[in-house]
Each structure stands twice: as structure tokens, then as C-alpha cells.
Design a protein around this motif. Structure first.
Motif, PDB file in Angstrom:
ATOM      1  N   SER A   9       1.350   2.464  -7.372  1.00 15.57           N
ATOM      2  CA  SER A   9       2.387   2.420  -8.429  1.00 15.57           C
ATOM      3  C   SER A   9       2.788   0.985  -8.753  1.00 15.57           C
ATOM      4  N   GLY A  18      -2.854  -4.026  -7.633  1.00 13.16           N
ATOM      5  CA  GLY A  18      -2.932  -3.022  -6.568  1.00 13.16           C
ATOM      6  C   GLY A  18      -3.812  -3.481  -5.420  1.00 13.16           C
ATOM      7  N   GLY A  19      -4.355  -4.693  -5.512  1.00 12.20           N
ATOM      8  CA  GLY A  19      -5.132  -5.233  -4.400  1.00 12.20           C
ATOM      9  C   GLY A  19      -6.281  -4.323  -3.987  1.00 12.20           C
ATOM     10  N   GLY A  20      -6.529  -4.274  -2.677  1.00 13.81           N
ATOM     11  CA  GLY A  20      -7.709  -3.577  -2.156  1.00 13.81           C
ATOM     12  C   GLY A  20      -7.720  -2.090  -2.468  1.00 13.81           C
ATOM     13  N   VAL A  21      -6.534  -1.504  -2.653  1.00  9.09           N
ATOM     14  CA  VAL A  21      -6.530  -0.043  -2.830  1.00  9.09           C
ATOM     15  C   VAL A  21      -7.084   0.349  -4.202  1.00  9.09           C
ATOM     16  N   GLN A  63       6.669  -0.022  -9.336  1.00  9.34           N
ATOM     17  CA  GLN A  63       7.386  -0.048  -8.055  1.00  9.34           C
ATOM     18  C   GLN A  63       7.424  -1.479  -7.505  1.00  9.34           C
ATOM     19  N   VAL A  64       8.442  -1.809  -6.726  1.00  7.44           N
ATOM     20  CA  VAL A  64       8.487  -3.115  -6.054  1.00  7.44           C
ATOM     21  C   VAL A  64       7.432  -3.127  -4.948  1.00  7.44           C
ATOM     22  N   PRO A  65       6.562  -4.163  -4.874  1.00 11.67           N
ATOM     23  CA  PRO A  65       5.536  -4.189  -3.825  1.00 11.67           C
ATOM     24  C   PRO A  65       6.162  -4.128  -2.428  1.00 11.67           C
ATOM     25  N   ALA A  66       5.652  -3.214  -1.613  1.00 12.59           N
ATOM     26  CA  ALA A  66       6.261  -2.952  -0.298  1.00 12.59           C
ATOM     27  C   ALA A  66       6.242  -4.190   0.593  1.00 12.59           C
ATOM     28  N   TYR A 105       1.539   3.517  -1.506  1.00 10.21           N
ATOM     29  CA  TYR A 105       2.268   3.250  -0.260  1.00 10.21           C
ATOM     30  C   TYR A 105       3.747   3.264  -0.614  1.00 10.21           C
ATOM     31  N   ASP A 106       4.254   4.447  -0.910  1.00 10.81           N
ATOM     32  CA  ASP A 106       5.640   4.606  -1.370  1.00 10.81           C
ATOM     33  C   ASP A 106       6.251   5.866  -0.765  1.00 10.81           C
ATOM     34  N   MET A 126      -1.965   0.211   3.911  1.00 11.26           N
ATOM     35  CA  MET A 126      -1.470  -0.981   4.617  1.00 11.26           C
ATOM     36  C   MET A 126      -0.979  -0.568   6.000  1.00 11.26           C
TER      37      MET A 126
HETATM   38  N1  HBI Z   1       3.705  -1.545  -2.641  1.00  9.67           N
HETATM   39  N2  HBI Z   1       5.489  -0.116  -3.154  1.00  9.67           N
HETATM   40  C1  HBI Z   1       4.151  -0.330  -3.039  1.00  9.67           C
HETATM   41  N3  HBI Z   1       3.297   0.670  -3.340  1.00  9.67           N
HETATM   42  C2  HBI Z   1       1.943   0.504  -3.253  1.00  9.67           C
HETATM   43  O1  HBI Z   1       1.183   1.437  -3.546  1.00  9.67           O
HETATM   44  C3  HBI Z   1       1.437  -0.754  -2.835  1.00  9.67           C
HETATM   45  C4  HBI Z   1       2.357  -1.759  -2.537  1.00  9.67           C
HETATM   46  N4  HBI Z   1       1.928  -2.973  -2.163  1.00  9.67           N
HETATM   47  C5  HBI Z   1       0.533  -3.332  -2.063  1.00  9.67           C
HETATM   48  C6  HBI Z   1      -0.360  -2.220  -2.389  1.00  9.67           C
HETATM   49  N5  HBI Z   1       0.090  -1.004  -2.730  1.00  9.67           N
HETATM   50  C7  HBI Z   1      -1.837  -2.494  -2.347  1.00  9.67           C
HETATM   51  O2  HBI Z   1      -2.084  -3.787  -2.846  1.00  9.67           O
HETATM   52  C8  HBI Z   1      -2.315  -2.440  -0.907  1.00  9.67           C
HETATM   53  O3  HBI Z   1      -2.103  -1.132  -0.536  1.00  9.67           O
HETATM   54  C9  HBI Z   1      -3.758  -2.770  -0.805  1.00  9.67           C
END
Ligand code: HBI
Length: 352
Positions: A9, A18-21, A63-66, A105-106, A126
């Protein structure tokens, strides 16, 4: 099977946010389509996938990156969240699918798991970052055994429920990566430019060795990048921006090695197997997923975490590494069909 994939998200697929995912979602979709399954992807507005799968684009606030949150921080939801709207869509169409597969990852997708009638699978991308996330993922894996997929055991070990996670590894479409036997002089660094990736150490190392460093990836934290440039004004570095896989591997394959300087426990490190697929050895901090990928002295060097002298020593020992051995390892351990079969088995087990 008919599968609904719910994307990360934090950015549109194809943006690099979204990096590696992003690469993982693409690779799993490709592998499962090849195995004859039907995939529909729900993702933020502007998402693109180089695959003939149905894409449902959802608008709304990202979404704010976790990884920017602290461990004890509460979950934040922005106004008009794309995450909420993605899952409202999933709720409405869930009956059409055998399994809903979550890649975000939320907190919300995990919390919604018992509310939805269709079985859910979560690919956790992650390591442990935040107590509220640990709690909700733990609750889901207790109530739905086998529903939490991770990349590596090292990543699983960061969670209290480590032994309940299914380690799926990763995989690549190797035809996209062209082996290069004779490199040029440069080194390479790949990834989101963000503090947890430790780019400053790679720059510090090449500032000493005077080896050119090519940097590619999404410029996520501009202040962080400007600080690095100010700290090392004469470092032989070149930022080439965010590239598609095709453009990226064209540059990566000619490099002498990839430097991996992660500060956090990298869940896997898709960039590492992309590098090895091109025959490019990897010099990586011995932390997280890289410790399960790199065969020290064979396909690269695992160095003491956060040690710039360790990186420099690895650079000086590169001629001991066979580039063919790097490609051979990926063909053996990370070919897409093998990965696809493992993911297919993970999902089928949820329907038993
Ligand atoms: N942060 N809140 C949030 N949600 C994600 O899905 C998420 C993230 N930070 C990084 C990320 N996904 C991907 O870059 C890593 O899972 C690879």
C-alpha cells in the motif's frame, strides 16, 4: 486456483516505492500463471505489471512506510486510505476467489482476516519492526496456521512466532538477466535510498578505494541522500535513478560487484539474486537474508555488519570469486519454476 493478490500500500506497483515486494508479487504472479492459476491484482492507482493479469487500480492515500515508524508507535491510517479501499473491494468480490493473498506489511489486512469468508494468505515481506504488527500477525498465525509466508528463516527469527512461519525463499525469471563474464571497473549499489539501507557505508568505502560506484533505486529520502553527498563531496559515485528490471540489469551486469549495506535485518534481498543472476558477486553485511544467500568466498563476501573496512577488504578480494559460480547458484536455488511450486504448495495447503 482463482487468486486475488492485494498489493503493498506504500506505492503503485512499478514505482519502486514498494521495494523488493513489488518484484516478489510480479514473480509469484508470473510463476502461478505459468502453472495455470488465475490471478487478479488489486493495487494503488498507477500500478503497472508486465504481465497479462487483470489489474484493479484503487485510488486513495498511500500508507506510511512501516520502516519509518518506531517499534512502539501506534498504527497510522491516513484520511481516505488506499489500503482501506483495497480491502473494501476485496470484501465485495471475495466469493469469486479461492484465496486472497496479502502482500502489504500493514495492520488492517491481518485484522480483517477473521472477518472475511474467503481464506487468506499473507506474504510478510520484512522482519519485525513494530509491536502492534507483531501482535496482529501473531494473532493471525495462531488462528490460521500456515497462513504466514516469509522469505527466510533469518527473517522469521525476528518474530516471536518464528516457527509458525512458512519460509518460501524467493525466485527470479532468469531469462531477464544476462550473464556478463568480463566486468568493467564499477561497483554497484541497488535499493530504495533510505537510512535502513546504509548507502553511506558503500559511499565511504568507494571514497577510499576510488572505485566508481553506480547507484540505482527509488530516491525515497532526499534529505538522507543530500547528507551523503555533502559528507563525501569527492566520492566517485553516480546516481542513475530508478530503472526497470531490463534497464537496471543492463548496467548491473557490467559491474565488478554489488555492495549490500543494510542496517536492518533484510528479509531476503531480491537485489542479491538479481546480481548473482548476472554473474556479479555480492559483498554484503553478514546480517539478515544475505547470510542465507551468499556463499562466503564462492559467490561473494559476507563482511562484519556496519564495517566499512570490511567492505573495502571484500572489494580487494573480488578476483577470488568466480562470476560463473554466481550465475550457477541462482540457476540452482532461485529459478522461478522452483519458487512457483513452493508458493503453490503453500497456498494449496491452506485449502486442505
Ligand atoms: N510499509 N506500511 C507499509 N506497508 C508495506 O506494505 C510496506 C512498507 N514498507 C516497505 C514495504 N512494504 C516494502 O518495500 C518491503 O516490504 C519490501
Amino acid at each position: 486456483m482463482k487468486l486475488l493478490f492485494l498489493s503493498t500500500s506504500v506505492g503503485p506497483l512499478g514505482s519502486g516505492l514498494g521495494g523488493g515486494v513489488e518484484l516478489t508479487l510480479l514473480n509469484i504472479a508470473q510463476a502461478l500463471v505459468t502453472l495455470g492459476h488465475q490471478i487478479t491484482v488489486v493495487a494503488p492507482q498507477g500500478s503497472k505489471l508486465p504481465l497479462p493479469v487483470e489489474m484493479v487500480e484503487i485510488s486513495g492515500a498511500l500508507q506510511v512506510p512501516a520502516q519509518t515508524q518506531t517499534r512502539d508507535q501506534p498504527i497510522e491510517m491516513p484520511p481516505n486510505p488506499v489500503l482501506g479501499r483495497m480491502w473494501d473491494y476485496a470484501r465485495q468480490v471475495q466469493a469469486r476467489y479461492d484465496i486472497l493473498v496479502n502482500f502489504a506489511y500493514d495492520w488492517l489486512p491481518f485484522y480483517l482476516t477473521p472477518f472475511l469468508q474467503t481464506p487468506m494468505a499473507h506474504l510478510v515481506s520484512m522482519g519485525s519492526l513494530n509491536d502492534v504488527m507483531d501482535q496482529i500477525v501473531g494473532a493471525v498465525v495462531d488462528q490460521f496456521p500456515g497462513s504466514i509466508g516469509v522469505y527466510t528463516r533469518t527473517q522469521a527469527e525476528t518474530f516471536p512466532f518464528a516457527n509458525q512461519c512458512v519460509a518460501l525463499g524467493s525466485g527470479l525469471d532468469l531469462s531477464l538477466y544476462e550473464f556478463c563474464p568480463e566486468p568493467e571497473a564499477s561497483l554497484c549499489w541497488l535499493g530504495r535510498i533510505s537510512p535502513e539501507k546504509g548507502l553511506e557505508d558503500a559511499v565511504a568505502a568507494v571514497n577510499k578505494t576510488r572505485t566508481p560506484l553506480k547507484i540505482m533505486g527509488q530516491l525515497q529520502d532526499v534529505t538522507y541522500w543530500e547528507t551523503i553527498q555533502a559528507s563525501y563531496p569527492n566520492a566517485p559515485i553516480q546516481y542513475l535513478g530508478f530503472k526497470t528490471t531490463q534497464e537496471m540489469q543492463e548496467i548491473l551486469r557490467k559491474c565488478r560487484a554489488l555492495l549490500v549495506t543494510s542496517r536492518w535485518v533484510e528479509a531476503f534481498g531480491n537485489v542479491l539474486i538479481e546480481s548473482l543472476a548476472c554473474g556479479v558477486p555480492v559483498i554484503a553485511y553478514a546480517r539478515g537474508g544475505p547470510t542465507e544467500i551468499i556463499q562466503d568466498g564462492q559467490t561473494g563476501w559476507l563482511v562484519r555488519p556496519d564495517s566499512v573496512p570490511g567492505l573495502i577488504a571484500g572489494i580487494q578480494k573480488l578476483d577470488q570469486i568466480s562470476r560463473q559460480a554466481c550465475r550457477d547458484q541462482v540457476e540452482q536455488d532461485y529459478a522461478l519454476p522452483v519458487y512457483g511450486a513452493r508458493v503453490e504448495q503453500w497456498l494449496k495447503n491452506l485449502l486442505l
